[in-house]
Design an enzyme around this catalytic site. Sequence first.
Site, PDB file in Angstrom:
ATOM      1  N   GLU A  81       0.803  -1.224   0.000  1.00 25.63           N
ATOM      2  CA  GLU A  81       0.000   0.000   0.000  1.00 25.63           C
ATOM      3  C   GLU A  81       0.837   1.277   0.000  1.00 25.63           C
ATOM      4  O   GLU A  81       0.535   2.241   0.689  1.00 25.63           O
ATOM      5  CB  GLU A  81      -0.984  -0.022   1.174  1.00 25.63           C
ATOM      6  CG  GLU A  81      -1.958  -1.192   1.073  1.00 25.63           C
ATOM      7  CD  GLU A  81      -2.888  -1.343   2.262  1.00 25.63           C
ATOM      8  OE1 GLU A  81      -2.745  -0.578   3.230  1.00 25.63           O
ATOM      9  OE2 GLU A  81      -3.759  -2.237   2.224  1.00 25.63           O
ATOM     10  N   GLU A 119      -6.532  -9.766  -3.041  1.00 27.21           N
ATOM     11  CA  GLU A 119      -7.288  -9.835  -1.787  1.00 27.21           C
ATOM     12  C   GLU A 119      -8.773  -9.601  -2.054  1.00 27.21           C
ATOM     13  O   GLU A 119      -9.416  -8.779  -1.400  1.00 27.21           O
ATOM     14  CB  GLU A 119      -6.762  -8.793  -0.789  1.00 27.21           C
ATOM     15  CG  GLU A 119      -5.277  -8.887  -0.495  1.00 27.21           C
ATOM     16  CD  GLU A 119      -4.791  -7.790   0.456  1.00 27.21           C
ATOM     17  OE1 GLU A 119      -5.623  -7.169   1.154  1.00 27.21           O
ATOM     18  OE2 GLU A 119      -3.565  -7.559   0.507  1.00 27.21           O
TER      19      GLU A 119
END
Length: 869
Positions: free
Chosen positions: A638, A742
Amino acid sequence: MHAAAPIAPLPRCPRPLLLRSTPMIGFCLPLVPLRSYRKTLPRIEATDHNEHPSFSGMSSSVMSTVGKSTNIVWYECAIGKHERQQLLKQKGCVVWITGLSGSGKSTVACALSRELYSRGYLAYVLDGDNLRHGLNRDLSFNAEDRAENIRRVGEVAKLFADAGIICIASLISPYRSERDACRALVPDSFIEVFMDMPLELCEARDPKGLYKLARAGKIKGFTGIDDPYEPPLNCELVIQPKDGECSSPSSMAEQIIRSLQCKVKAKPTGTKEHSLAVKKSGDQFAQEALYTSHYELDSKSKGGFWYLLFGFDSFEGWRGAFFYCCLLFYFQCLVDPPKPQYRGGIIINPEFNNGLNGWLISDHSNIAVKTSETGNKFSVAQSGENPHQSLSQKVYLHSEKIYTFSAWVQISDGDDQTPVTAIFKTSSGSIHEAGSVIAKSGCWSMLKGGISVNKSGPSKFYFESENTSVDIWIDSVSLQPFTKEQWRRHQTESINKVRKRKVRINSKPGTKISIRQSRPGFPFGNAISKTILSNSGYQNWFSSRFTVTTFEDEMKWYSNEVSPGNENYADADAMLAFCKQHGIKVRGHNVFWDDPQYQQGWLKSLPTPQLQAATDKRMNSIINRYKGQVIAWDVVNENLHFSFFESKLGGNASSIFFQKLQHIDNNVLMFLNDFNTLEEPGDVAATPSKYLQKLREIQGFVGSGARIAIGLESHFKQLNTAYMRSALDTLAGAKVPIWLTEVDVASSPQQAKYLEEILREAFAHPAVQGIVMWGSWHPQGCYRMCLTDNNFKNLPTGDVVDKLLKEWKTKSQFEGIADINGFFELDLFHGEYEITTSHPSSNSSSLHMVKVDGGDGHEGMLQVSVVHS
């Protein structure tokens, strides 16, 4: 037999061939009295199936030979193939429809001709029966004359294709060698369609009563009864009944049009010009051809040479399927923009050729239409105080439709980091971002996206930028609706194209062949946590479904080193052992996480030198521990949204981490991994443009040869498959592996439905190489999405997963018999297979292991030779 008379040299195009309802086409058509020379014309001769077939008697060094005459030359006219294509705005080709008598060839040929005509295409049908009333009236039905019949039709079809006309040839043409010889006449523009109808169906139809006569012995050598029909081995399209029912002729014609679009290519002739395989007329939209544009650095592109491929970008009337538009480049920046996709779709005046007609101007906005030095018109929204002071247009959006959106954008000057977003505002006040792009000064960038709405109604779209100091230029705007059926149909077609491969098994004729898929080839999995280690029910449910996984927390730094210097990998080691036992591959997640809230307290307080040492120790510890045991690593999680390590160690921290990991393990795949690139068009921190910018930054630092990949977390709240597809298209331009890492969907009544659509869209996209869901089971509940209850009974989301696993796998077992050539052909999903063979001459059987994959996408049919002992 009469000797062939000498033929005078052909005149120089004494008169052009005129086609009714078409412009004049100037090409030379050599006319020869066929009856006089039929016996001396070359016969068809079969060659090895890997080589081009030929007509015997023809020489590659002589353009034309008739009988014993060798002084015949081909006279080139001033108007050639290219000029005719430009005149007709289409590219000629041959659609060769083959199959048994009664299979529907003529019906489909006429339906295809009608569909093409309704869309503005010029086509002509060469029907086998019709031709025997004129061109081939002198031919009988013996073997020699039937071969000559096919040869003549092939030559005429070649002339039609050379004239720029779509020629539809409808003949039984039972022998492969004859069809292959016709293909060799126009190898780059030949589409073979096999009407694969069962003999009993054709015989039941028997429109001319020929099967009845053949069964009674009144017709000899009738194809399918006492004369063989050789099915194509590698044709472009096979049309078959489904569940015993045949599609309508128009539906079959639609299938052929899709194959036609993919086969015929044309090249744009200039800036903002369409280059089509077929002509469009008025509001009748037709197939967009595959076309390529090459722009050189010194004249068209900015930032380096690039290659733009609008691949499979098509619209078949209002019934067609949307094909992926793969943008195979990094720097999507042009001096002048191309034409709008789909002629703008439902947008009025999409190119501003009619000024601002159809567009709305908000109060206090200063909008104008300008013309570039090359004559291209575009709109300019001059700088102001409000970010949405730009032009807009009202449209009506239907809830049952999916809309693709695109526009070309430029800013007036200055900052090269100006995001421009397309916004849709519904009558109820809801705001929907359709897509965003980083606009540049001096060249045009493509803004690509899409939108779906839950409620039908009027909407207004406009363009927005937080940078109010620059002018925003807009051109070539497109908003194209598709039905959900069209969308699903293309997903299925793409899956068949990119996830399957045609396989030919070569064995002894009569060999019985049994095929069973032992392992799927596409990596599809789900996350797990340490709860799996002590629960056999969870283990059984999981290991029977998935081939890849990611550990939820057990490889993260905060789990492995709670306190400084005290490393603990016990859970990760045990989970890895479980995965190895069951043949499940593991993605490493993650080495570092850039979000400050997920850093250990002791780590946050470290001074820069100690933090640098701690990161080096972490990198060496975990990468060396699991080297060769994991297939990939999320290196800095991220880092589009967060920058903890950059704030402490410098702006190149992420790039340095990638470089260090590569030095330790240069075989593992290294992922960027972030959220909202697919799922939230409004998140300007993670747009596809921003993602590619970060990717290029790391690639430039690490150097060529680094195995870097795109990880897309995919935590969805709402469904917008049009935007998802457009984002994947744009990211595909990086030409690196893409995984959804994910995948989950927020809890709602639509959760299972949304999950199915997301998984289908990802699996169908050619650039996606793996999918992992984020549905790890916990007795107290899952992160956002569970697949089972605590007894490991499927929830609706789990049912979706099982449904797709079954659908994306070759059925439990295929059985067949090798034909007289020793061949057995079928389409198989990528994966590993067990092939069992046995032969009537032997009491034993043999087992063979075969892997079917897509290779580099260009190999075509996979040849598998099996020898039965």
